[in-house]
Design a protein around this motif. Structure first.
Motif, PDB file in Angstrom:
ATOM      1  N   UNK A  32       2.745  -2.577  19.010  1.00  0.00           N
ATOM      2  CA  UNK A  32       3.569  -2.497  17.805  1.00  0.00           C
ATOM      3  C   UNK A  32       3.169  -3.563  16.791  1.00  0.00           C
ATOM      4  N   UNK A  33       2.905  -4.778  17.256  1.00  0.00           N
ATOM      5  CA  UNK A  33       2.484  -5.840  16.333  1.00  0.00           C
ATOM      6  C   UNK A  33       1.156  -5.488  15.671  1.00  0.00           C
ATOM      7  N   UNK A  34       0.222  -4.949  16.434  1.00  0.00           N
ATOM      8  CA  UNK A  34      -1.069  -4.549  15.865  1.00  0.00           C
ATOM      9  C   UNK A  34      -0.886  -3.398  14.880  1.00  0.00           C
ATOM     10  N   UNK A  35      -0.037  -2.437  15.217  1.00  0.00           N
ATOM     11  CA  UNK A  35       0.226  -1.321  14.319  1.00  0.00           C
ATOM     12  C   UNK A  35       0.892  -1.791  13.027  1.00  0.00           C
ATOM     13  N   UNK A  36       1.780  -2.776  13.133  1.00  0.00           N
ATOM     14  CA  UNK A  36       2.446  -3.299  11.937  1.00  0.00           C
ATOM     15  C   UNK A  36       1.449  -3.984  11.008  1.00  0.00           C
ATOM     16  N   UNK A  37       0.534  -4.751  11.577  1.00  0.00           N
ATOM     17  CA  UNK A  37      -0.497  -5.405  10.759  1.00  0.00           C
ATOM     18  C   UNK A  37      -1.345  -4.350  10.053  1.00  0.00           C
ATOM     19  N   UNK A  38      -1.740  -3.305  10.769  1.00  0.00           N
ATOM     20  CA  UNK A  38      -2.523  -2.226  10.159  1.00  0.00           C
ATOM     21  C   UNK A  38      -1.721  -1.547   9.059  1.00  0.00           C
ATOM     22  N   UNK A  39      -0.431  -1.330   9.285  1.00  0.00           N
ATOM     23  CA  UNK A  39       0.457  -0.715   8.289  1.00  0.00           C
ATOM     24  C   UNK A  39       0.464  -1.533   6.996  1.00  0.00           C
ATOM     25  N   UNK A  40       0.635  -2.827   7.137  1.00  0.00           N
ATOM     26  CA  UNK A  40       0.698  -3.692   5.954  1.00  0.00           C
ATOM     27  C   UNK A  40      -0.649  -3.723   5.220  1.00  0.00           C
ATOM     28  N   UNK A  41      -1.729  -3.901   5.953  1.00  0.00           N
ATOM     29  CA  UNK A  41      -3.052  -4.012   5.327  1.00  0.00           C
ATOM     30  C   UNK A  41      -3.445  -2.712   4.629  1.00  0.00           C
ATOM     31  N   UNK A  42      -3.334  -1.601   5.333  1.00  0.00           N
ATOM     32  CA  UNK A  42      -3.766  -0.318   4.759  1.00  0.00           C
ATOM     33  C   UNK A  42      -2.878   0.097   3.596  1.00  0.00           C
TER      34      UNK A  42
END
Length: 97
Positions: A32-42
């Motif tokens: 979830x933390x990795x997915x959240x970082x990807x969400x913010x960056x993309x």
């Protein structure tokens, strides 16, 4: 026999249902933390593209909203879902009768 972990001890504890559940939950939280970082960056990138191309109709909102719903579902799975206990199974069996 005495080893580096004491008499007849192994380096890893026995796999119990509770440990397995905790391990899966930790994996979900990490994902979830990795997915959240990807969400913010993309999505930041998409908003920048939107702003540089005229800032008309806010089309990144579709991606933000759709992906955000799935991120919330993953958060629920990682933080609020609890394991099925023997008590839950017994209750379900009583309700079936």
């Amino acid at each position: 026999m005495v080893g580096p972990f004491g008499p007849e001890e192994s380096p890893s504890p026995q796999a119990t249902p509770e440990r397995e559940w905790a391990h899966k939950r930790l994996e979900r939280k990490r994902k979830l933390r990795a997915d959240f970082v990807a969400y913010v960056v993309i999505n930041t990138f998409l908003i920048v593209v939107w702003a540089l191309t005229g800032a008309g109709y806010f089309w990144p909102g579709w991606v933000l909203g759709g992906w955000g719903v799935f991120l919330l579902l993953d958060a629920w799975q990682a933080y609020f879902r609890r394991p099925i206990t023997e008590e839950d199974i017994d209750r379900e069996l009583r309700n079936m009768r």
